[in-house]
Write a protein that holds these residues in place. Sequence first.
Motif, PDB file in Angstrom:
ATOM      1  N   ILE A  86      55.540 108.722 -46.602  1.00 36.49           N
ATOM      2  CA  ILE A  86      55.249 108.087 -45.316  1.00 36.49           C
ATOM      3  C   ILE A  86      56.167 108.609 -44.234  1.00 36.49           C
ATOM      4  O   ILE A  86      55.821 108.628 -43.064  1.00 36.49           O
ATOM      5  CB  ILE A  86      55.437 106.552 -45.402  1.00 36.49           C
ATOM      6  N   ARG A  96      54.565 113.976 -39.157  1.00 32.09           N
ATOM      7  CA  ARG A  96      54.066 113.052 -38.153  1.00 32.09           C
ATOM      8  C   ARG A  96      53.400 111.834 -38.754  1.00 32.09           C
ATOM      9  O   ARG A  96      52.836 111.000 -38.029  1.00 32.09           O
ATOM     10  CB  ARG A  96      53.079 113.788 -37.252  1.00 32.09           C
ATOM     11  N   ALA A  97      53.443 111.702 -40.091  1.00 34.60           N
ATOM     12  CA  ALA A  97      52.750 110.597 -40.752  1.00 34.60           C
ATOM     13  C   ALA A  97      53.130 109.222 -40.193  1.00 34.60           C
ATOM     14  O   ALA A  97      52.243 108.408 -39.934  1.00 34.60           O
ATOM     15  CB  ALA A  97      52.978 110.662 -42.251  1.00 34.60           C
ATOM     16  N   LEU A 147      45.344 110.973 -30.692  1.00 33.32           N
ATOM     17  CA  LEU A 147      46.473 110.848 -31.613  1.00 33.32           C
ATOM     18  C   LEU A 147      46.496 112.011 -32.604  1.00 33.32           C
ATOM     19  O   LEU A 147      47.534 112.636 -32.827  1.00 33.32           O
ATOM     20  CB  LEU A 147      46.350 109.509 -32.362  1.00 33.32           C
ATOM     21  N   LEU A 148      45.335 112.318 -33.209  1.00 32.73           N
ATOM     22  CA  LEU A 148      45.308 113.309 -34.281  1.00 32.73           C
ATOM     23  C   LEU A 148      45.201 114.736 -33.756  1.00 32.73           C
ATOM     24  O   LEU A 148      45.742 115.669 -34.340  1.00 32.73           O
ATOM     25  CB  LEU A 148      44.149 113.030 -35.241  1.00 32.73           C
ATOM     26  N   THR A 184      47.727 104.178 -35.515  1.00 31.49           N
ATOM     27  CA  THR A 184      46.387 103.781 -35.961  1.00 31.49           C
ATOM     28  C   THR A 184      46.302 102.273 -36.167  1.00 31.49           C
ATOM     29  O   THR A 184      45.317 101.636 -35.780  1.00 31.49           O
ATOM     30  CB  THR A 184      46.023 104.515 -37.263  1.00 31.49           C
ATOM     31  N   ILE A 185      47.347 101.707 -36.766  1.00 31.75           N
ATOM     32  CA  ILE A 185      47.333 100.262 -36.981  1.00 31.75           C
ATOM     33  C   ILE A 185      47.278  99.538 -35.632  1.00 31.75           C
ATOM     34  O   ILE A 185      46.495  98.597 -35.447  1.00 31.75           O
ATOM     35  CB  ILE A 185      48.569  99.835 -37.801  1.00 31.75           C
ATOM     36  N   LEU A 232      42.192 107.473 -31.197  1.00 27.59           N
ATOM     37  CA  LEU A 232      42.408 108.134 -32.487  1.00 27.59           C
ATOM     38  C   LEU A 232      42.319 109.654 -32.338  1.00 27.59           C
ATOM     39  O   LEU A 232      43.107 110.399 -32.930  1.00 27.59           O
ATOM     40  CB  LEU A 232      41.375 107.653 -33.507  1.00 27.59           C
ATOM     41  N   TYR A 256      51.284 108.649 -36.948  1.00 33.21           N
ATOM     42  CA  TYR A 256      49.853 108.454 -37.172  1.00 33.21           C
ATOM     43  C   TYR A 256      49.574 107.047 -37.672  1.00 33.21           C
ATOM     44  O   TYR A 256      48.657 106.366 -37.205  1.00 33.21           O
ATOM     45  CB  TYR A 256      49.326 109.458 -38.207  1.00 33.21           C
ATOM     46  N   LEU A 257      50.344 106.619 -38.677  1.00 34.90           N
ATOM     47  CA  LEU A 257      50.053 105.328 -39.315  1.00 34.90           C
ATOM     48  C   LEU A 257      50.266 104.186 -38.332  1.00 34.90           C
ATOM     49  O   LEU A 257      49.384 103.335 -38.154  1.00 34.90           O
ATOM     50  CB  LEU A 257      50.944 105.135 -40.547  1.00 34.90           C
ATOM     51  N   MET A 284      43.818  99.811 -34.209  1.00 32.16           N
ATOM     52  CA  MET A 284      42.864  98.934 -34.896  1.00 32.16           C
ATOM     53  C   MET A 284      43.019  97.493 -34.415  1.00 32.16           C
ATOM     54  O   MET A 284      42.036  96.780 -34.225  1.00 32.16           O
ATOM     55  CB  MET A 284      43.052  99.027 -36.420  1.00 32.16           C
ATOM     56  N   GLU A 344      57.356 111.608 -43.936  1.00 33.30           N
ATOM     57  CA  GLU A 344      57.281 113.047 -43.707  1.00 33.30           C
ATOM     58  C   GLU A 344      56.508 113.393 -42.444  1.00 33.30           C
ATOM     59  O   GLU A 344      55.461 112.812 -42.167  1.00 33.30           O
ATOM     60  CB  GLU A 344      56.577 113.707 -44.891  1.00 33.30           C
TER      61      GLU A 344
END
Lengths: 147, 502
Positions: A71, A75-76, A113-114, A83-84, A110, A79-80, A87, A73
């Motif tokens: 988690i 840009r994870a 973001l990505l 995204t939360i 999204l 992103y997480l 949502m 590492e």
Amino acid sequence: MLRFATPIFFMIVGFIYLIATLNLPKARLGDPNGPMYFPIIIAVLIIVSSAVYFFQEWKLRKEEFKEFQLIKEGRAPLYLIATIVLMLIYTFLFERIGFLYATMLFLGGLMFLLNGRKRWIYNIIIAVAFSFITWYAFAELLQVSLP
Amino acid sequence: MGIDMQYVIEGFMVAIQPQNLFWIALGGFLGTIVGMLPGLGPATAIALLIPITFGMDPTSALILMAAIYYGAMYGGSRSSILLNVPGDGSAIAATFDGYPMAQKGQAGQALAISAIASLIGGLVAVVGFILLSQPLAQFALKFGPAEYFMLMIFTLSAIVALAQGAMVKGFIAMGVGLLLSTIGIDLQTGVYRFTGGNVHLADGVDFLVVIIGIYAVGEVMYNYLTIDRPLGEKKNIGKIWITKEQWNRTKWPMLRNGPIGFLVGVLPGAGGAIASMISYSLEKQVSKKPEEFGEGAIEGLAAPESSNNAASVGAFIPMLTMGIPGSGTTAVILGAIVMLGLKPGPLLFENNPDMVWTFINSMFIGNIFLVILNIALVALLVRILDTPPKTLYPIILLLAFMGTYTLNFSMTDFVILIVFGLIGLVMKILQFPVAPLILAVIVGSEMEQNLRKSLVTHDSAWGLMTASPITIGLVILTIISLGYPLLTSWLKKRKLERSMGQ
């Protein structure tokens, strides 16, 4: 100690569930304890398995706990978390500003973001196009009434 | 009991109705695509498509979802062969020899043989389905509440036992699933349980929201972790056909691994992933040239491909004849068709033989359709592998929200969806198996009802377990399924210690 967080968490869940089960109101129909039997079995199952899980982790306590490294590492984490948040915003806006606007914001968020800001034309096209496609598919073809 | 030809023909006629042909084609196509995408499997595809099935008649919905399932078995190996990245667990074995074949410039042959093997495995399994399902349904008619309860215990424990190396985590996942199934009004007494005063929870947590959350939102977020990693270079495909010699080398492996995969699929807990591994190692053992395995032996690709597709057909047997799914994917399908008012179980075969035969025929047609699709249109299909995941994942998330919205039109469900997405993510990271949780959520309520009904006639747990020869048999099977992994790991450990000592 991160390693023990999960087993302890589940043990707490098991005990809370057990206490809630024992405090269930008695049934007026049939066996007054009827609603309790199955939940008691489940509570015991969770408590016992998380105890075993705890001891398995205890044996490994000297080794490094690597599971959560994924988690952290690159840009994870960004992103997480983003995204939360997106949502949750989507959930909040869905009925307030209507399906189309909320969805464009959500998809657009999204995509940016990505894919990053450089591909902004592509991001906007995808967000707008898919909001309309989804709206058409659900509202027209499947006859779902959307806000 | 024989097969009534009239139903066979009628079923065929219904299966080739334009609308059903459309569902077969759509399901097969979507299944192939989703199966191809790394990290996404049939359960995700079906969970996302649940809203489409609303308003469909249950037979068509079943046909569609089955087509997605075996379509994913065809598609899963595309990315195994071309990119060395399996689409899902069932396609892992296809990387062992499929990718080396592609490296040797035989990608076209590898793709062709994997489609042909899938077809043969699928057809063998449909025949197996016809032979096995009716006797099994007959047998299941003898089941009372105690038998059903023990059967569910056995199924759950088999799933947990097969969660390789993570039995304890499997039990916790199962416990959480069962816990979720007890939320809401108790069906027998009307007592409110664990609702915390929330009116929306009186009907319980909608298991379809749990499924979409874990399989769609959770999977997408898990894939985020590796989204920035570059994929390997895609190999050129070349000519899509096999030589006579390759056919001769593979025909027997394909034929003998079909039944193996089928039987593994019927067993609770084991699915395509295990079936293809068993077939691979078996074929290696019987091969005259085992040293070629792993270097691009065509049998090493054909055997698991035949087997995993057969397993996907076999997995429908316990679900349709007894109403008990043996895997995560069939659990999702069961959840969806129960929503449509269909109740699978032994009576389905007595009361709706037309439906059963339509389903069987649809699998025949679907497999033939898929082999054509996967050979003729392979060049087009593999271009889907170029779809950037960074565009795809946002759309999947949107579909997850839409699916959830159509279930109850409730914002509470959105929150539940997000929560279960996070739970799914954490479970994946901590290597908790997901299938026990999904299965438990779906059968939990049935299981409790059966337990309490059987406790009325058998006053103790011992009485329940020894109620009939069937329950005793199931108790023994449960003990074996839980004891076997423990025994083998203990033996392995002892062997290791001995060799260390020497």
